[in-house]
Scaffold this motif. Structure first.
Motif: not given
Length: 252
Positions: A195-202, A230-234
């Motif tokens: 979920l944090l890495a997804s770039r799909v619109p929602g 923090m990991e998601a930002a990286v």
């Protein structure tokens, strides 16, 4: 309620973590709940406890959801039991007054809320109702990471319901910390990462809950939310750097 001396609700699922988390949501909403690992186990539980509501995982293995539904409906003792089968191809006889139809794309908590509304409309949570959300919007406008940062800062507790395309998902937060996640068949830690890495619109909805009923919720996610963010930002920085289209735009 028509429950007997046992739990008011029974969650039937071959996936223990999912069964426990759904039972915990039911209990956080004010009802007692227990779990069964399969259809045969469920029949034993139902005979002993006479729950008023049975939620059946569509991934049931030893009996199909349709078979378990048919057994319940053919037994006069359970003919009036409320039955929820979310996300499954409906049994031929499904759709009676005690069956809970769930529209496609509805998240698990929203489906449970619909079933609890049949159990007791006055006391049921309103997780299925967009008008009851404390916050809602498009993830393109307010990214998931920003929502979670806000929840952390304000120590919010509740359900964050998410739709990525047509796929429903949800996060459970207690005092700003993610304690559980569900997205498809992924285990909770993988669901959070996805979920944090997804770039799909929602889009999203946040339904507030008191933190106290969530204190006994089984933690599916043990990594601190600050670390996950923090990991998601990286990850986002790496994805941004590897995007040639974005790099070209910046260069221009």
């Amino acid at each position: 309620m028509t429950a007997g001396d046992g739990a008011a609700c029974l969650v039937v699922s071959p996936h223990l973590s999912r069964a426990l988390s759904h039972a915990a949501l039911i209990e956080a909403a004010g009802w007692s709940a227990t779990t069964a690992a399969g259809g045969l186990h469920a029949l034993t539980q139902i005979e002993r406890e006479r729950p008023a509501l049975v939620a059946i995982d569509p991934a049931l293995e030893d009996l199909s959801p349709a078979d378990l539904h048919e057994i319940l409906r053919d037994d006069p003792a359970t003919a009036g039991t409320i039955v929820l089968i979310p996300g499954a191809q409906r049994p031929a006889r499904y759709g009676g007054p005690f069956d809970v139809p769930v529209p496609a794309g509805l998240s698990a908590p929203a489906g449970l809320a619909l079933a609890l509304q049949v159990l007791d409309a006055q006391a049921a949570p309103r997780w299925h109702d967009p008008e009851e959300a404390a916050l809602s919007g498009e993830l393109s406008t307010l990214p998931l990471t920003d929502i979670l940062l806000c929840a952390q800062e304000l120590q919010l507790s509740g359900l964050l319901l998410i739709h990525l395309g047509a796929q429903p998902a949800h996060l459970v937060l207690r005092r700003g910390e993610i304690i559980d996640a569900e997205c498809g068949d992924r285990p909770a830690p993988q669901a959070v990462t996805h979920l944090l890495a997804s770039r799909v619109p929602g889009d999203f909805r946040f339904h507030l809950m008191s933190p106290d009923p969530l204190s006994a919720y089984p933690r599916g996610v043990t990594v601190p939310t600050a670390r996950l963010l923090m990991e998601a930002a990286v990850h986002e920085d790496h994805a941004h750097a590897a995007d040639p289209t974005q790099s070209a735009l910046e260069a221009s």
